[in-house]
Design a protein around this motif. Structure first.
Motif, PDB file in Angstrom:
ATOM      1  N   LEU A 122       0.838  -1.205   0.000  1.00 49.34           N
ATOM      2  CA  LEU A 122       0.000   0.000   0.000  1.00 49.34           C
ATOM      3  C   LEU A 122       0.869   1.249   0.000  1.00 49.34           C
ATOM      4  CD1 LEU A 122      -2.653  -1.119   2.630  1.00 49.34           C
ATOM      5  CD2 LEU A 122      -2.776  -1.302   0.142  1.00 49.34           C
ATOM      6  N   GLY A 123       1.963   1.192   0.745  1.00 47.20           N
ATOM      7  CA  GLY A 123       2.906   2.302   0.785  1.00 47.20           C
ATOM      8  C   GLY A 123       4.306   1.742   0.882  1.00 47.20           C
ATOM      9  N   THR A 124       5.260   2.397   0.234  1.00 45.75           N
ATOM     10  CA  THR A 124       6.638   1.890   0.189  1.00 45.75           C
ATOM     11  C   THR A 124       7.651   2.976   0.544  1.00 45.75           C
ATOM     12  OG1 THR A 124       6.785   2.416  -2.162  1.00 45.75           O
ATOM     13  CG2 THR A 124       6.055   0.183  -1.598  1.00 45.75           C
ATOM     14  N   GLY A 125       7.194   4.045   1.165  1.00 47.20           N
ATOM     15  CA  GLY A 125       8.097   5.152   1.480  1.00 47.20           C
ATOM     16  C   GLY A 125       8.561   5.114   2.923  1.00 47.20           C
ATOM     17  N   ASN A 126       9.552   5.920   3.233  1.00 47.80           N
ATOM     18  CA  ASN A 126       9.937   6.079   4.640  1.00 47.80           C
ATOM     19  C   ASN A 126       9.127   7.239   5.239  1.00 47.80           C
ATOM     20  OD1 ASN A 126      11.165   8.292   3.615  1.00 47.80           O
ATOM     21  ND2 ASN A 126      13.201   7.855   4.437  1.00 47.80           N
TER      22      ASN A 126
ATOM     23  N   ILE B  22      12.601  -3.162  -6.642  1.00 49.15           N
ATOM     24  CA  ILE B  22      12.102  -2.062  -5.828  1.00 49.15           C
ATOM     25  C   ILE B  22      10.581  -2.134  -5.835  1.00 49.15           C
ATOM     26  CG2 ILE B  22      11.891   0.446  -5.686  1.00 49.15           C
ATOM     27  CD1 ILE B  22      14.609  -0.310  -5.040  1.00 49.15           C
ATOM     28  N   ALA B  23       9.994  -2.157  -4.667  1.00 47.99           N
ATOM     29  CA  ALA B  23       8.534  -2.188  -4.582  1.00 47.99           C
ATOM     30  C   ALA B  23       7.948  -0.815  -4.925  1.00 47.99           C
ATOM     31  CB  ALA B  23       8.096  -2.610  -3.192  1.00 47.99           C
ATOM     32  N   HIS B  24       6.684  -0.816  -5.328  1.00 50.64           N
ATOM     33  CA  HIS B  24       5.974   0.430  -5.633  1.00 50.64           C
ATOM     34  C   HIS B  24       4.629   0.443  -4.926  1.00 50.64           C
ATOM     35  CE1 HIS B  24       8.912   1.700  -8.545  1.00 50.64           C
ATOM     36  NE2 HIS B  24       8.925   0.473  -9.037  1.00 50.64           N
ATOM     37  N   ASP B  25       4.181   1.624  -4.577  1.00 49.01           N
ATOM     38  CA  ASP B  25       2.865   1.745  -3.950  1.00 49.01           C
ATOM     39  C   ASP B  25       1.812   1.116  -4.861  1.00 49.01           C
ATOM     40  OD1 ASP B  25       4.409   3.377  -2.294  1.00 49.01           O
ATOM     41  OD2 ASP B  25       2.820   4.844  -2.028  1.00 49.01           O
ATOM     42  N   GLY B  26       1.016   0.244  -4.294  1.00 45.87           N
ATOM     43  CA  GLY B  26      -0.064  -0.391  -5.050  1.00 45.87           C
ATOM     44  C   GLY B  26       0.328  -1.699  -5.722  1.00 45.87           C
ATOM     45  N   GLN B  27       1.589  -2.033  -5.707  1.00 44.80           N
ATOM     46  CA  GLN B  27       2.053  -3.260  -6.387  1.00 44.80           C
ATOM     47  C   GLN B  27       1.466  -4.509  -5.716  1.00 44.80           C
ATOM     48  OE1 GLN B  27       6.320  -3.456  -6.514  1.00 44.80           O
ATOM     49  NE2 GLN B  27       6.321  -5.098  -8.054  1.00 44.80           N
TER      50      GLN B  27
ATOM     51  N   GLN C  21      13.140 -16.490  -3.551  1.00 48.17           N
ATOM     52  CA  GLN C  21      12.955 -16.450  -5.013  1.00 48.17           C
ATOM     53  C   GLN C  21      12.941 -14.999  -5.499  1.00 48.17           C
ATOM     54  OE1 GLN C  21       9.384 -18.867  -5.354  1.00 48.17           O
ATOM     55  NE2 GLN C  21      10.506 -20.517  -4.353  1.00 48.17           N
ATOM     56  N   HIS C  22      12.241 -14.159  -4.739  1.00 54.64           N
ATOM     57  CA  HIS C  22      12.229 -12.739  -5.086  1.00 54.64           C
ATOM     58  C   HIS C  22      12.308 -11.914  -3.808  1.00 54.64           C
ATOM     59  CE1 HIS C  22      11.264 -13.380  -9.296  1.00 54.64           C
ATOM     60  NE2 HIS C  22      10.417 -14.310  -8.894  1.00 54.64           N
ATOM     61  N   CYS C  23      13.053 -10.846  -3.912  1.00 53.06           N
ATOM     62  CA  CYS C  23      13.126  -9.893  -2.797  1.00 53.06           C
ATOM     63  C   CYS C  23      12.597  -8.547  -3.287  1.00 53.06           C
ATOM     64  CB  CYS C  23      14.578  -9.755  -2.333  1.00 53.06           C
ATOM     65  SG  CYS C  23      14.809  -8.516  -1.055  1.00 53.06           S
ATOM     66  N   TYR C  24      11.707  -7.944  -2.502  1.00 47.63           N
ATOM     67  CA  TYR C  24      11.164  -6.627  -2.820  1.00 47.63           C
ATOM     68  C   TYR C  24      11.603  -5.642  -1.739  1.00 47.63           C
ATOM     69  CZ  TYR C  24       8.428  -8.845  -6.427  1.00 47.63           C
ATOM     70  OH  TYR C  24       8.061  -9.526  -7.551  1.00 47.63           O
ATOM     71  N   LEU C  25      12.241  -4.577  -2.176  1.00 43.96           N
ATOM     72  CA  LEU C  25      12.741  -3.572  -1.231  1.00 43.96           C
ATOM     73  C   LEU C  25      11.664  -2.524  -0.972  1.00 43.96           C
ATOM     74  CD1 LEU C  25      16.314  -3.120  -2.772  1.00 43.96           C
ATOM     75  CD2 LEU C  25      15.529  -4.768  -1.031  1.00 43.96           C
ATOM     76  N   THR C  26      11.525  -2.166   0.290  1.00 48.26           N
ATOM     77  CA  THR C  26      10.497  -1.184   0.656  1.00 48.26           C
ATOM     78  C   THR C  26      11.056  -0.211   1.702  1.00 48.26           C
ATOM     79  OG1 THR C  26       8.182  -0.915   1.320  1.00 48.26           O
ATOM     80  CG2 THR C  26       9.432  -2.645   2.454  1.00 48.26           C
ATOM     81  N   HIS C  27      10.199   0.706   2.175  1.00 52.66           N
ATOM     82  CA  HIS C  27      10.612   1.775   3.102  1.00 52.66           C
ATOM     83  C   HIS C  27      11.690   2.642   2.446  1.00 52.66           C
ATOM     84  CE1 HIS C  27      11.369   3.811   6.931  1.00 52.66           C
ATOM     85  NE2 HIS C  27      10.219   3.295   7.333  1.00 52.66           N
ATOM     86  N   ILE C  28      11.452   2.978   1.192  1.00 52.94           N
ATOM     87  CA  ILE C  28      12.442   3.631   0.341  1.00 52.94           C
ATOM     88  C   ILE C  28      12.549   5.131   0.642  1.00 52.94           C
ATOM     89  CG2 ILE C  28      13.091   4.058  -2.074  1.00 52.94           C
ATOM     90  CD1 ILE C  28      12.941   1.073  -1.383  1.00 52.94           C
TER      91      ILE C  28
END
Lengths: 251, 251
Positions: free
Chosen positions: B6-10, B242-247, B214-221
């Motif tokens: 839902l959100g991927t920011g710091n 890199i994860a994105h909001d809504g992904q 298998q996959h790593c998604y980075l968040t709190h960007i």
């Protein structure tokens, strides 16, 4: 002076989460009836001031450089919440002026970031921002809380929320300096018992009858007051209005 | 399991207030690049869980009755802010499960309203919500913080933010129970000095190399990481995104 209500709700807002009352149902059908965190904008040709900072998307509404200051009435979450993201910003510091309150809100004073909390508003110690004369007026609430009276060219707007009644010295000051427009906490419909922390309509009417503004706008509205008004659409006297989110006024 | 960022920011989000860096400028032009408070939704046919509650409009996104629980990683403002309005709601209590942290956030525990904080998540004490097995995993942060590993039909999603590295016992548990999908705090681009409280890309790569999801998604960007990636678009290994909001992702 141009004044705009940005939010006119109490801490739960309208619609209230999980509530199916007439006012909350109406607001879900029509966003014009939504009420968000109680806050306002006051502007002249020289200055632009945000009154309370409870709206979440402050950085989007007011990009850096578009506000001269934020004035806080007090440090309850629904009046400061929007500052928590803005504080981590870049560039010039943003002045945030509010009452002395050592506790502040969560870690806002500990980690102010770009927020400049150096100036505190003191009761009855007027100050100027741009071409506005601003008088801080003590209110009656569960935290140290100040209303503000804004004056320009002999015209006055008083913004008095959150409060339950008015302290005698605030009432006396306002009788001596009558506001043209009075923006007043009226969270609740008439109650049989005196409410705590916020006015009900009995108390708001009493204040309005004493101060006799040209117009009084009620704000910090609880969903129960909206629902009561749906059943009593003629309940307010001529000089008393319910404020709405986004409503703009000029004097 | 269906998972949605839902959100991927710091805490400052992207765009950051007042910032004109390439990432913040890009996000002002195109909302798809905005990053809001780090949070996610995980769903099965039986259960719907919100992971952290920092988004402001929770009541609108998730009307009463549409969430089975809120899982909190910790009680920093950007992870709990959305609860402050919801708490004053009506109807059934909403379970909010998080780590033991006596301070909580501001007055959330003092005035919980309809929020039910009775259940605390304990490190390595797994529990079930619907058909999900959930294991709380201690993280390394400035407040008591838990990541969570979700398991269904032998598939695992680990959600590990906010953290700076991993405690040895958490790493050991995840080596024994390798996640298919790893959602990982990576706030910063590679730094010459070890950062505090959050991973930089060096640390995130080290964790990813150890756990081999298998996959790593980075968040709190942080915005600085987005800007760095604009200049280094090929910097990430194949299994790191890199994860994105809504992904949205499913396994």
């Amino acid at each position: 002076m141009n004044f705009r209500f940005l939010g006119t709700g109490n801490a739960g807002g309208v619609p209230l989460y999980g509530c199916e009352c007439p006012a909350c149902s109406r607001a879900r059908l029509n966003k014009e009836h939504e009420r968000h965190a109680c806050s306002a904008l006051i502007e002249t040709e020289c200055v632009r001031i945000l009154l309370d900072a409870g709206l979440p998307n402050l950085g989007e509404r007011f990009p850096a450089g578009t506000l001269d200051a934020v004035l806080l009435t007090h440090h309850h979450m629904d009046h400061v919440q929007g500052l928590f993201r803005v504080r981590w910003g870049r560039g010039n510091r943003l002045r945030v002026i509010g009452p002395e309150d050592l506790a502040g809100c969560d870690d806002l004073f500990k980690h102010p970031g770009i927020l400049d909390f150096d100036t505190k508003a003191q009761p009855f110690q007027g100050f100027d921002l741009g071409d506005l004369r601003i008088m801080p007026l003590p209110l009656t609430h569960s935290r140290p809380t100040l209303g503000y009276c804004f004056e320009q060219n002999g015209q006055r707007i008083a913004y008095l929320t959150d409060t339950c009644g008015l302290p005698a010295e605030t009432e006396a000051w306002l009788i001596e300096h009558p506001p043209n427009l009075l923006m007043l906490d009226c969270s609740y419909p008439p109650r049989s018992e005196t409410p705590r922390n916020h006015n009900d309509l009995h108390m708001a009417r009493r204040i309005c009858d004493t101060l006799k503004p040209q117009h009084c706008y009620l704000t910090h509205i609880d969903h129960s007051f909206d629902t009561w008004l749906i059943g009593e659409p003629e309940a307010l006297p001529d000089n008393m209005n319910i404020a709405h989110d986004g409503q703009a006024l000029s004097i």
